[in-house]
Design an enzyme around this catalytic site. Structure first.
Site, PDB file in Angstrom:
ATOM      1  N   SER A  51      34.941  44.388  37.429  1.00 14.21           N
ATOM      2  CA  SER A  51      35.869  43.362  36.946  1.00 14.21           C
ATOM      3  C   SER A  51      36.024  43.261  35.438  1.00 14.21           C
ATOM      4  CB  SER A  51      35.462  41.999  37.493  1.00 14.21           C
ATOM      5  OG  SER A  51      35.959  41.845  38.787  1.00 14.21           O
ATOM      6  N   LYS A  98      36.127  33.685  30.172  1.00 20.70           N
ATOM      7  CA  LYS A  98      36.501  33.741  31.589  1.00 20.70           C
ATOM      8  C   LYS A  98      36.098  32.442  32.279  1.00 20.70           C
ATOM      9  CE  LYS A  98      36.097  36.778  35.681  1.00 20.70           C
ATOM     10  NZ  LYS A  98      35.530  38.024  36.228  1.00 20.70           N
ATOM     11  N   SER A 147      38.568  41.355  38.308  1.00 25.60           N
ATOM     12  CA  SER A 147      38.941  39.960  38.327  1.00 25.60           C
ATOM     13  C   SER A 147      39.123  39.355  36.935  1.00 25.60           C
ATOM     14  CB  SER A 147      37.886  39.147  39.073  1.00 25.60           C
ATOM     15  OG  SER A 147      36.641  39.222  38.408  1.00 25.60           O
TER      16      SER A 147
HETATM   17  N1  GLN Z   1      37.258  44.062  42.668  1.00 23.83           N
HETATM   18  C1  GLN Z   1      35.904  43.905  43.095  1.00 23.83           C
HETATM   19  C2  GLN Z   1      35.827  42.794  44.105  1.00 23.83           C
HETATM   20  O1  GLN Z   1      36.834  42.303  44.457  1.00 23.83           O
HETATM   21  C3  GLN Z   1      35.012  43.646  41.923  1.00 23.83           C
HETATM   22  C4  GLN Z   1      35.095  42.255  41.443  1.00 23.83           C
HETATM   23  C5  GLN Z   1      34.152  41.958  40.299  1.00 23.83           C
HETATM   24  O2  GLN Z   1      33.620  42.852  39.656  1.00 23.83           O
HETATM   25  N2  GLN Z   1      33.909  40.683  40.081  1.00 23.83           N
HETATM   26  O3  GLN Z   1      34.793  42.407  44.535  1.00 23.83           O
END
Ligand code: GLN
Length: 452
Positions: free
Chosen positions: A157, A58, A133
């Site tokens: 995410s 990532k 994400s």
């Molecule tokens: N979707 C969540 C957010 O937008 C979690 C994102 C994540 O776990 N990095 O914060």
């Protein structure tokens, strides 16, 4: 097969499938081939079971001499001079990093549509989002580009994109994997974890990247078992809890059906499955968006147009450099979080928002502690829906935020959470979430392996 053959065919496969999925931001072909050559010369031993296996990373994990952008314009030209600790571990295991994977900018989002550079597609249906994400990390594994990738999970995410792409994703216990070199979003919640097609691959990868790191102040000094050991398929007598809040209103009927079927499979395997309650989990999303945004507003102060990446060409003085570089460099969602976080931390509102959120966080954690006094494992859906359409929720942040309603409480409590393929609904994969007690990823892998 040699590591060089495998690496070559991996890049062929990536080039063939990339136009459809758009998972990668950077490829690392030259270095990957030279690593493969060195591995072939050294030979693959039984200790080094992962030697020569390609891995995708990532893009919020810093990689020496390999561009790292966190999918933000503000880091469009950032070439780190050091490796994250997980990268040291990747190299020690002789895994071969093949490239950097797309994501929501600074890991803020649930669809990978917030990337400044491209939109990744769901591997099953290219009109759907891959989740986020870590959408690039999930789609790359599901599309057969790489057998393993690293993602990060602050509020879901790893698990939500794993769910949307029908793969296995593990968010380890907070402190299990070093965060050194992970571009920080919300430091009290962030964890790096592996995404794979099978449970055993996942267990092997987590074993490789875990362990105490003196460079991360929140790294835990606990021993790391070989998570791939003890995967026998025998889970007789395991006590599993199913929270009633995880099957109620707001969860798509097809998802509920798949999870109830999964509960029956666990019963057939000799486990008990009983209903429990996590009464404060309904506050999770509200608490998370205060805490995560507050921490983000502080962590993102370093992107000032001076030290890293993008600097506005329109600036006329020092203040302008800060303001213009941030205005032009950050995307909409990142700005929304910075404003929300700065507001909750401001002196007039600190008690009402940030402090209050911390108190409710404790209640959420206590709900889990109570359940784990009596049960080995919690199960439920990973996400309330299957993958949604590209563009469908992008102008509706609240709907987007709710996609993590079932994963967020786990981060707030610092617990390990995992998503595994749990059936299909509307022709798309449904993720089954497993939540374990602190540092008890082993029990989760055992149950997941038996279920698989
Ligand atoms: N979707 C969540 C957010 O937008 C979690 C994102 C994540 O776990 N990095 O914060």
């Amino acid at each position: 097969i040699t590591a060089q053959d495998l690496t070559r065919s991996t890049f062929e496969r990536i080039k063939e499938t990339e136009p459809k999925v758009d998972a990668f931001l950077q490829l690392n072909e030259e270095k990957a081939m030279s690593l493969a050559k060195a591995i072939d010369e050294k030979g693959i031993t039984e200790e080094n079971v992962l030697a020569g296996i390609p891995i995708g990373i990532k893009d919020n994990i810093v990689t020496k001499d390999l561009r790292t952008t966190a999918a933000s314009k503000i880091l469009y030209n950032f070439d780190p001079i050091y490796d994250a600790t997980v990268m040291d571990k990747v190299y020690q295991s002789d895994l071969i990093p093949v490239g950097k994977l797309n994501m929501d900018e600074f890991a803020m989002g649930g669809s990978t549509e917030n990337s400044a550079f491209k939109k990744t597609k769901n591997a099953w249906d290219h009109t759907k989002v891959p989740g986020g994400s870590s959408g690039g990390s999930a789609a790359a594994v599901a599309a057969g580009q790489v057998p393993v990738s690293l993602g990060s999970d602050t509020g879901g995410s790893i698990r939500q994109p794993a769910s949307f792409n029908g793969i296995v994703g593990m968010k380890p216990t907070y402190g299990r994997v070093s965060r050194f070199g992970l571009i920080a979003f919300a430091s009290s919640l962030d964890q790096i974890g592996p995404m794979t097609r099978t449970v055993k691959d996942n267990a092997l990868a987590l074993t490789a990247i875990s362990g105490y790191d003196e460079k991360d102040g929140t790294s835990a000094g606990v021993s790391v078992p070989n998570f791939a050991e003890g995967l026998t398929g025998d889970i007789k007598g395991m006590k599993i809890a199913l929270p009633k809040e995880y099957l109620g209103e707001g969860i798509a009927p097809g998802v509920q059906e798949a999870i109830l079927k999964a509960a029956e499979i666990f019963r057939a395997l000799g486990a008990t499955v009983e209903e429990v309650s996590l009464p404060h989990s309904k506050y999770g999303v509200a608490v998370y968006y205060i805490i995560a945004s507050s921490e983000a507003s502080s962590n993102l102060q370093r992107f000032d147009g001076i030290r890293y990446g993008y600097r506005s060409e329109n600036a006329k003085n020092l203040d302008d450099i800060y303001v213009q570089s941030r205005t032009e460099g950050f995307g909409m969602e990142v700005k929304r979080r910075i404003m929300l976080g700065t507001f909750s931390l401001s002196s007039g509102y600190y008690d009402a928002y940030f402090k209050k959120a911390g108190q409710v966080r404790t209640l959420i954690k206590q709900d889990f502690d109570k359940v784990f006094n009596q049960y080995d494992l919690i199960i439920g859906p990973s996400s309330p829906t299957v993958a949604f359409g590209i563009g469908e929720n992008i102008n509706d942040p609240i709907t987007m935020y709710k996609s993590d309603i079932l994963t967020i409480p786990v981060n707030l409590a610092g617990l390990p959470g995992m998503s595994i393929p749990g059936g299909f609904s509307e022709g798309l994969p449904v993720g089954l979430q497993l939540i374990g007690n602190h540092f008890d990823e082993s029990t989760m892998y055992k149950a997941a392996y038996a279920f698989e």
